[in-house]
Design a protein around this motif. Structure first.
Motif, PDB file in Angstrom:
ATOM      1  N   MET A   1      69.199 -62.617  21.354  1.00 41.37           N
ATOM      2  CA  MET A   1      68.879 -63.708  20.451  1.00 41.37           C
ATOM      3  C   MET A   1      68.944 -63.238  19.005  1.00 41.37           C
ATOM      4  SD  MET A   1      65.677 -66.315  20.710  1.00 41.37           S
ATOM      5  CE  MET A   1      64.441 -65.043  20.507  1.00 41.37           C
ATOM      6  N   ALA A   2      68.444 -62.032  18.732  1.00 41.54           N
ATOM      7  CA  ALA A   2      68.455 -61.502  17.381  1.00 41.54           C
ATOM      8  C   ALA A   2      69.877 -61.227  16.908  1.00 41.54           C
ATOM      9  CB  ALA A   2      67.618 -60.233  17.305  1.00 41.54           C
ATOM     10  N   GLY A   5      71.577 -64.654  15.951  1.00 39.49           N
ATOM     11  CA  GLY A   5      70.888 -65.443  14.941  1.00 39.49           C
ATOM     12  C   GLY A   5      70.473 -66.810  15.447  1.00 39.49           C
ATOM     13  N   LYS A   6      70.719 -67.108  16.700  1.00 37.39           N
ATOM     14  CA  LYS A   6      70.365 -68.407  17.273  1.00 37.39           C
ATOM     15  C   LYS A   6      68.909 -68.420  17.706  1.00 37.39           C
ATOM     16  CE  LYS A   6      74.972 -69.470  19.129  1.00 37.39           C
ATOM     17  NZ  LYS A   6      75.741 -69.761  20.367  1.00 37.39           N
ATOM     18  N   THR A   7      68.349 -69.599  17.710  1.00 41.77           N
ATOM     19  CA  THR A   7      67.016 -69.782  18.283  1.00 41.77           C
ATOM     20  C   THR A   7      67.157 -70.677  19.511  1.00 41.77           C
ATOM     21  OG1 THR A   7      66.609 -71.671  16.838  1.00 41.77           O
ATOM     22  CG2 THR A   7      65.832 -69.518  16.086  1.00 41.77           C
ATOM     23  N   PHE A   8      66.369 -70.383  20.529  1.00 37.35           N
ATOM     24  CA  PHE A   8      66.459 -71.132  21.781  1.00 37.35           C
ATOM     25  C   PHE A   8      65.099 -71.726  22.108  1.00 37.35           C
ATOM     26  CE2 PHE A   8      69.595 -67.703  22.026  1.00 37.35           C
ATOM     27  CZ  PHE A   8      70.754 -68.425  22.285  1.00 37.35           C
ATOM     28  N   SER A   9      65.113 -72.869  22.750  1.00 40.17           N
ATOM     29  CA  SER A   9      63.874 -73.533  23.130  1.00 40.17           C
ATOM     30  C   SER A   9      63.145 -72.728  24.199  1.00 40.17           C
ATOM     31  CB  SER A   9      64.178 -74.941  23.664  1.00 40.17           C
ATOM     32  OG  SER A   9      64.851 -74.859  24.915  1.00 40.17           O
ATOM     33  N   ARG A  13      64.827 -70.523  27.318  1.00 47.14           N
ATOM     34  CA  ARG A  13      64.535 -69.089  27.433  1.00 47.14           C
ATOM     35  C   ARG A  13      63.879 -68.732  28.756  1.00 47.14           C
ATOM     36  NH1 ARG A  13      60.630 -67.804  23.991  1.00 47.14           N
ATOM     37  NH2 ARG A  13      60.372 -69.818  22.951  1.00 47.14           N
TER      38      ARG A  13
END
Length: 223
Positions: A1-2, A5-9, A13
């Motif tokens: 994820m790092a 650069g994306k963020t996931f719900s 996850r």
């Protein structure tokens, strides 16, 4: 994820865990409801009054059927975790390399992001290094006892329905009824583990971490 650069719900996850726990609870409820009807039918046919649902959930019939399955699954996981430390299968995606050390074999090193137990070191780290197998072995032993207890209770209910004498817990441990229930589940678990170990030598599933890459040679061991 790092890295991306994306963020996931939260759901994305944890989707694999959520999916299987959801199936678990749905099928456990379905088992309880159908088992409730089956057991009450047996009682009524023998001329006894039916149980209410809450009483059924504490009955040997439900406890035995539930933990009989838990027991075999936890045994499978415990043996799989422990035996894959030393045993190998050439070509299997489920085996470590035949002759090379892997990441799971290295000694833990303290770092900022390491788990708390690694930072503590000493006996806490020694336990943590084997915590997965300890967890599954403990769950197996608890499930084995509850299966035994529930099976004993259910067997004595059946004895009472037939106007036969009840057995003590000590006597029941040698009863073939209990061991028949036990071995019919254990053998299926051993077969399922042997199947995934063997079939991953030759068969593939693109995108699954349980498979080798589609173009990997048959005798390439590991993922």
């Amino acid at each position: 994820m790092a890295k991306t650069g994306k963020t996931f719900s939260f759901v994305y996850r944890n989707s694999l865990t959520i999916f299987f726990f959801s199936l678990f609870f749905i099928t456990l409820i379905a088992q309880a409801l159908t088992g409730f009807n089956v057991h009450n039918q047996e009682l009524e046919e023998a001329g006894h009054s039916a149980l209410n649902f809450s009483t059924y959930l504490c009955s040997g019939h439900f406890i035995s059927a539930t933990f009989e399955n838990f027991e075999s699954e936890f045994l499978q996981m415990a043996m799989y975790v422990v035996l894959t430390i030393k045993l190998r299968q050439i070509g299997s995606a489920e085996s470590k390399s035949l002759d090379e050390k892997e990441d799971v074999d290295r000694e833990p090193v303290k770092s900022k992001d390491a788990p708390w137990a690694v930072k503590q070191g000493g006996w806490i780290l020694k336990i943590y290094k084997n915590s997965l197998s300890i967890c599954f072995i403990t769950l197996f032993l608890i499930s084995w006892y509850l299966h035994f207890y529930g099976s004993w209770q259910d067997y004595n209910v059946e004895q009472a329905l037939k106007s036969l004498p009840k057995e003590t817990m000590l006597a029941y441990i040698g009863n073939p009824n209990f061991w028949f229930e036990t071995f019919q589940n254990w053998q299926s678990e051993f077969l399922s583990v042997a199947s995934i170990v063997f079939f991953t030598i030759f068969l593939r599933q693109k995108g699954s971490p349980e498979s080798k890459p589609v173009d990997a040679p048959h005798l390439e061991t590991g993922k």
